[in-house]
Design a protein around this motif. Sequence first.
Motif, PDB file in Angstrom:
ATOM      1  N   ASP A 585      51.103  32.992  53.520  1.00  0.00           N
ATOM      2  CA  ASP A 585      50.011  32.025  53.677  1.00  0.00           C
ATOM      3  C   ASP A 585      48.638  32.677  53.547  1.00  0.00           C
ATOM      4  OD1 ASP A 585      51.926  30.043  54.252  1.00  0.00           O
ATOM      5  OD2 ASP A 585      51.940  30.610  56.384  1.00  0.00           O
ATOM      6  N   VAL A 586      48.579  33.996  53.683  1.00  0.00           N
ATOM      7  CA  VAL A 586      47.300  34.700  53.722  1.00  0.00           C
ATOM      8  C   VAL A 586      47.081  35.569  52.489  1.00  0.00           C
ATOM      9  CG1 VAL A 586      45.890  36.300  55.104  1.00  0.00           C
ATOM     10  CG2 VAL A 586      47.430  34.712  56.247  1.00  0.00           C
ATOM     11  N   MET A 587      48.173  36.036  51.894  1.00  0.00           N
ATOM     12  CA  MET A 587      48.061  37.008  50.804  1.00  0.00           C
ATOM     13  C   MET A 587      47.327  36.419  49.599  1.00  0.00           C
ATOM     14  SD  MET A 587      51.797  37.037  48.999  1.00  0.00           S
ATOM     15  CE  MET A 587      52.257  35.684  47.897  1.00  0.00           C
ATOM     16  N   LYS A 588      46.848  37.318  48.768  1.00  0.00           N
ATOM     17  CA  LYS A 588      46.279  36.946  47.476  1.00  0.00           C
ATOM     18  C   LYS A 588      47.097  37.645  46.399  1.00  0.00           C
ATOM     19  CE  LYS A 588      41.583  36.055  49.038  1.00  0.00           C
ATOM     20  NZ  LYS A 588      40.165  36.454  48.946  1.00  0.00           N
ATOM     21  N   PRO A 589      47.386  36.999  45.254  1.00  0.00           N
ATOM     22  CA  PRO A 589      46.867  35.679  44.860  1.00  0.00           C
ATOM     23  C   PRO A 589      47.658  34.529  45.486  1.00  0.00           C
ATOM     24  CG  PRO A 589      48.247  36.585  43.142  1.00  0.00           C
ATOM     25  CD  PRO A 589      48.181  37.631  44.202  1.00  0.00           C
ATOM     26  N   ARG A 590      46.972  33.377  45.617  1.00  0.00           N
ATOM     27  CA  ARG A 590      47.648  32.152  46.039  1.00  0.00           C
ATOM     28  C   ARG A 590      48.327  31.518  44.823  1.00  0.00           C
ATOM     29  NH1 ARG A 590      45.009  30.624  50.862  1.00  0.00           N
ATOM     30  NH2 ARG A 590      44.679  32.573  52.017  1.00  0.00           N
ATOM     31  N   ARG A 591      48.917  30.363  45.041  1.00  0.00           N
ATOM     32  CA  ARG A 591      49.708  29.728  43.980  1.00  0.00           C
ATOM     33  C   ARG A 591      48.898  29.451  42.720  1.00  0.00           C
ATOM     34  NH1 ARG A 591      53.518  25.313  47.182  1.00  0.00           N
ATOM     35  NH2 ARG A 591      54.839  26.845  48.252  1.00  0.00           N
ATOM     36  N   ASN A 592      47.702  28.938  42.867  1.00  0.00           N
ATOM     37  CA  ASN A 592      46.906  28.550  41.706  1.00  0.00           C
ATOM     38  C   ASN A 592      45.930  29.633  41.257  1.00  0.00           C
ATOM     39  OD1 ASN A 592      48.138  25.988  41.737  1.00  0.00           O
ATOM     40  ND2 ASN A 592      46.660  25.228  43.261  1.00  0.00           N
ATOM     41  N   ASP A 593      45.978  30.799  41.897  1.00  0.00           N
ATOM     42  CA  ASP A 593      45.068  31.888  41.535  1.00  0.00           C
ATOM     43  C   ASP A 593      45.609  32.671  40.345  1.00  0.00           C
ATOM     44  OD1 ASP A 593      43.502  31.156  43.618  1.00  0.00           O
ATOM     45  OD2 ASP A 593      44.146  32.763  44.976  1.00  0.00           O
ATOM     46  N   PRO A 594      44.740  33.425  39.642  1.00  0.00           N
ATOM     47  CA  PRO A 594      45.224  34.328  38.587  1.00  0.00           C
ATOM     48  C   PRO A 594      46.183  35.361  39.175  1.00  0.00           C
ATOM     49  CG  PRO A 594      42.837  34.093  38.497  1.00  0.00           C
ATOM     50  CD  PRO A 594      43.280  33.430  39.760  1.00  0.00           C
ATOM     51  N   LEU A 595      47.048  35.908  38.342  1.00  0.00           N
ATOM     52  CA  LEU A 595      48.031  36.885  38.798  1.00  0.00           C
ATOM     53  C   LEU A 595      47.345  38.146  39.327  1.00  0.00           C
ATOM     54  CD1 LEU A 595      50.696  36.602  35.947  1.00  0.00           C
ATOM     55  CD2 LEU A 595      50.839  35.689  38.277  1.00  0.00           C
ATOM     56  N   LEU A 596      48.068  38.845  40.202  1.00  0.00           N
ATOM     57  CA  LEU A 596      47.554  40.088  40.784  1.00  0.00           C
ATOM     58  C   LEU A 596      47.361  41.148  39.701  1.00  0.00           C
ATOM     59  CD1 LEU A 596      46.966  41.451  43.576  1.00  0.00           C
ATOM     60  CD2 LEU A 596      49.309  42.312  43.503  1.00  0.00           C
ATOM     61  N   THR A 597      46.216  41.814  39.724  1.00  0.00           N
ATOM     62  CA  THR A 597      45.938  42.882  38.758  1.00  0.00           C
ATOM     63  C   THR A 597      46.718  44.133  39.145  1.00  0.00           C
ATOM     64  OG1 THR A 597      43.711  42.007  38.451  1.00  0.00           O
ATOM     65  CG2 THR A 597      44.133  44.243  37.663  1.00  0.00           C
ATOM     66  N   ASP A 716      40.888  39.569  54.442  1.00  0.00           N
ATOM     67  CA  ASP A 716      41.739  38.376  54.429  1.00  0.00           C
ATOM     68  C   ASP A 716      42.231  38.048  55.836  1.00  0.00           C
ATOM     69  OD1 ASP A 716      41.499  38.199  51.654  1.00  0.00           O
ATOM     70  OD2 ASP A 716      43.235  39.504  51.319  1.00  0.00           O
ATOM     71  N   VAL A 717      42.614  39.083  56.595  1.00  0.00           N
ATOM     72  CA  VAL A 717      43.092  38.882  57.966  1.00  0.00           C
ATOM     73  C   VAL A 717      41.984  38.284  58.830  1.00  0.00           C
ATOM     74  CG1 VAL A 717      43.916  40.051  60.049  1.00  0.00           C
ATOM     75  CG2 VAL A 717      44.812  40.714  57.809  1.00  0.00           C
ATOM     76  N   HIS A 720      41.337  34.678  57.960  1.00  0.00           N
ATOM     77  CA  HIS A 720      42.412  33.815  58.451  1.00  0.00           C
ATOM     78  C   HIS A 720      42.274  33.571  59.950  1.00  0.00           C
ATOM     79  CE1 HIS A 720      46.319  31.907  58.508  1.00  0.00           C
ATOM     80  NE2 HIS A 720      46.736  32.752  59.451  1.00  0.00           N
ATOM     81  N   ILE A 721      41.930  34.642  60.714  1.00  0.00           N
ATOM     82  CA  ILE A 721      41.731  34.481  62.164  1.00  0.00           C
ATOM     83  C   ILE A 721      40.585  33.510  62.434  1.00  0.00           C
ATOM     84  CG2 ILE A 721      40.985  35.690  64.257  1.00  0.00           C
ATOM     85  CD1 ILE A 721      42.514  38.149  63.257  1.00  0.00           C
ATOM     86  N   ALA A 722      39.474  33.657  61.667  1.00  0.00           N
ATOM     87  CA  ALA A 722      38.337  32.740  61.830  1.00  0.00           C
ATOM     88  C   ALA A 722      38.739  31.305  61.502  1.00  0.00           C
ATOM     89  CB  ALA A 722      37.176  33.185  60.945  1.00  0.00           C
ATOM     90  N   PRO A 729      35.314  30.655  57.725  1.00  0.00           N
ATOM     91  CA  PRO A 729      35.891  31.917  57.240  1.00  0.00           C
ATOM     92  C   PRO A 729      34.936  32.726  56.372  1.00  0.00           C
ATOM     93  CG  PRO A 729      36.858  30.041  56.090  1.00  0.00           C
ATOM     94  CD  PRO A 729      36.012  29.482  57.185  1.00  0.00           C
ATOM     95  N   ASP A 730      33.947  32.064  55.778  1.00  0.00           N
ATOM     96  CA  ASP A 730      32.987  32.785  54.932  1.00  0.00           C
ATOM     97  C   ASP A 730      31.927  33.508  55.739  1.00  0.00           C
ATOM     98  OD1 ASP A 730      34.190  32.053  52.527  1.00  0.00           O
ATOM     99  OD2 ASP A 730      33.197  30.099  52.557  1.00  0.00           O
ATOM    100  N   SER A 731      32.010  33.409  57.098  1.00  0.00           N
ATOM    101  CA  SER A 731      31.054  34.147  57.934  1.00  0.00           C
ATOM    102  C   SER A 731      31.365  35.636  57.947  1.00  0.00           C
ATOM    103  CB  SER A 731      31.072  33.604  59.371  1.00  0.00           C
ATOM    104  OG  SER A 731      32.343  33.795  59.968  1.00  0.00           O
ATOM    105  N   ILE A 732      32.549  36.025  57.437  1.00  0.00           N
ATOM    106  CA  ILE A 732      32.868  37.449  57.299  1.00  0.00           C
ATOM    107  C   ILE A 732      32.176  37.929  56.027  1.00  0.00           C
ATOM    108  CG2 ILE A 732      34.718  39.151  57.228  1.00  0.00           C
ATOM    109  CD1 ILE A 732      34.668  37.398  59.739  1.00  0.00           C
ATOM    110  N   LEU A 733      31.014  38.535  56.194  1.00  0.00           N
ATOM    111  CA  LEU A 733      30.120  38.774  55.061  1.00  0.00           C
ATOM    112  C   LEU A 733      30.491  39.999  54.244  1.00  0.00           C
ATOM    113  CD1 LEU A 733      26.725  38.112  56.878  1.00  0.00           C
ATOM    114  CD2 LEU A 733      28.049  36.518  55.513  1.00  0.00           C
ATOM    115  N   PHE A 734      31.106  41.001  54.887  1.00  0.00           N
ATOM    116  CA  PHE A 734      31.268  42.286  54.220  1.00  0.00           C
ATOM    117  C   PHE A 734      32.712  42.516  53.794  1.00  0.00           C
ATOM    118  CE2 PHE A 734      27.058  43.453  55.023  1.00  0.00           C
ATOM    119  CZ  PHE A 734      26.726  43.068  56.317  1.00  0.00           C
TER     120      PHE A 734
END
Length: 735
Positions: A585-597, A716-717, A720-722, A729-734
């Motif tokens: 549920d947390v990993m990237k890429p998600r279902r609709n995301d581009p494949l992992l490089t 990502d962790v 997800h916690i936020a 979740p976008d408050s994690i700036l760095f």
Amino acid sequence: MMDFLEEPIPGVGTYDDFNTIDWVREKSRDRDRHREITNKSKESTWALIHSVSDAFSGWLLMLLIGLLSGSLAGLIDISAHWMTDLKEGICTSGIWFNHEHCCWNSKHVTFENRDKCPEWNSWSQLIISTNEGAFAYIVNYFMYVLWALLFAFLAVSLVKVFAPYACGSGIPEIKTILSGFIIRGYLGKWTLMIKTITLVLAVSSGLSLGKEGPLVHVACCCGNILCHCFNKYRKNEAKRREVLSAAAAAGVSVAFGAPIGGVLFSLEEVSYYFPLKTLWRSFFAALVAAFTLRSINPFGNSRLVLFYVEFHTPWHLFELVPFILLGIFGGLWGALFIRTNIAWCRKRKTTQLGKYPVVEVLVVTAITAILAFPNEYTRVSTSELISELFNDCGLLDSSKLCDYENRFNTSKAGELPDRPAGVGVYSAMWQLALTLILKIVITIFTFGMKIPSGLFIPSMAVGAIAGRLLGVGMEQLAYYHHDWAIFNSWCSQGADCITPGLYAMVGAAACLGGVTRMTVSLVVIMFELTGGLEYIVPLMAAAMTSKWVADALGREGIYDAHIRLNGYPFLEAKEEFAHKTLAMDVMKPRRNDPLLTVLTQDSMTVEDVETIISETTYSGFPVVVSRESQRLVENARKKQDGVVSTSIIYFTEHSPPVPPYTPPTLKLRNILDLSPFTVTDLTPMEIVVDIFRKLGLRQCLVTHNGRLLGIITKKDVLKHIAQMANQDPDSILFN
């Protein structure tokens, strides 16, 4: 075959700004270094000497940190004391003397008027040659406000121009750095220099702030700078953080004169990774720092702090009730302060107010100085106010707080019975009530401005005022109603039953605990301040009550709240993750995301890899193999002679023979992480969060039956916690 890393390449193994270190790799590198030194020590005498010096270097570094931290703390204390008195007047016999030292050297001073001597002249005496009348009062008032504004302007200007990182307390950022985050320049030499100078200016301006929190930042700057003298700490970020934990302990040690409390503060409040050897080294650094400050003797009383006190009257069981009431007040104040201060700081960050830090500081300083001067308890420095509130009144005390009516004939040696309050005490109560209101309100707007500002002293002042008010009330109640059932079993007429100074100390601990959520370290710091073992139980009761009440109204302490406000990637070790989500549920890429490089094991050319590197911003790539996934940990763009863009890159241990007239191959196995952390896609997130917390990972790979699916980073962790806590979740700036 060209082996790319036969020699170290600059940049490989280092970290970019605003990135997280890899704790596992750093600790592994240190173990390898230590193993190599140990093996070589058996070969020659010189190697043995090098091994011994390497083992001793940590203790030498602690010694240097303690000496430098203690010296800077003494310099700050002496300078701040002198500049605070400069707002009210000047010593004609020596401009470098503060008020107290000026009158110490005077031959025309009496014990009753020990604060008045002909050598000390107020500004009205210097300007209009008199200290009497309304005009003299206005002149002194004007000069007080003018000096306060000048000090504040210099402080904010120096911070803004030379070292923006020198503002604030520094403890939220140090907690984040100790958790593995990189903030370049935050602990640098410019920050140390400007923070030391501006801390003196900010404290002297009379603003509602303290120097204790910033002293932790100053000590950590000393530790970071001195680390560069030792290869073991300069080249290893994890080892450097062990040193910074010890430096934080030294900072609290010189702030409160509490070496043991400093070590516990570092362990309880700021450190993320605290092995046993760091505990001993922290204790040594705190001891050396306290000894250095004691040798300097900045206050001239052989004490490390201005408000050291000793109480001799025992407390009684019934008094736990008012002590717990003070704990409730401290918890309520702590929760109120955190909410209002965070709301104000968020408003500062999101509106035009944040673009004018100089104007904000000058406005708050002007309001503080104008309101402070008419009241003698707000005019003095906050440390002197706390010292007076903690004081146990004696016969020779000339303070208004000790203006009691003496209706006794005899008393025990060194002990005064409870006495009826005089006019001075009632006057002081009103002034202290007004001081309490001003401190509560103005501290909310002061903490977080673009100047060095600590919160320990203002919080203690609020609690000490409330405690002294309650203590005097209890004292008078016991005096006039000693025959009540709650008093008659332990408080007879003419006995010394209640110590108002003790109530002030308990109130100070309660409010400081409510704001910071410290418990064990707070009690030990207050115990070291007073030197009284018998008062540990009241302090524990107040500290625990304030924490319970504050936690019921809001889980975060002030430093954690500022970490979240600033979006620092800090993974709190004390919080439990109780949600039933999975790694997939947390990993990237998600279902609709581009494949992992990814990179392949033995089929990509140099040109292919350079294209991937130029098109992405990642610092590492998984290398796909048949049964496991490995990670390329660093970007290496340097070419060797003979390597061309069509050269094949191999990540395997053995490469096939190269046919003639083909470009040489490039072997990059040496920069692989051969033991990456992996979890399956069905691993519960509570386990993943625990792995990130306890091992200090930057990222881990997600697999399914050995096949690489995605990657989870620390960011990502945190997002997800936020998200699970209904926060942005976008408050994690760095990164």
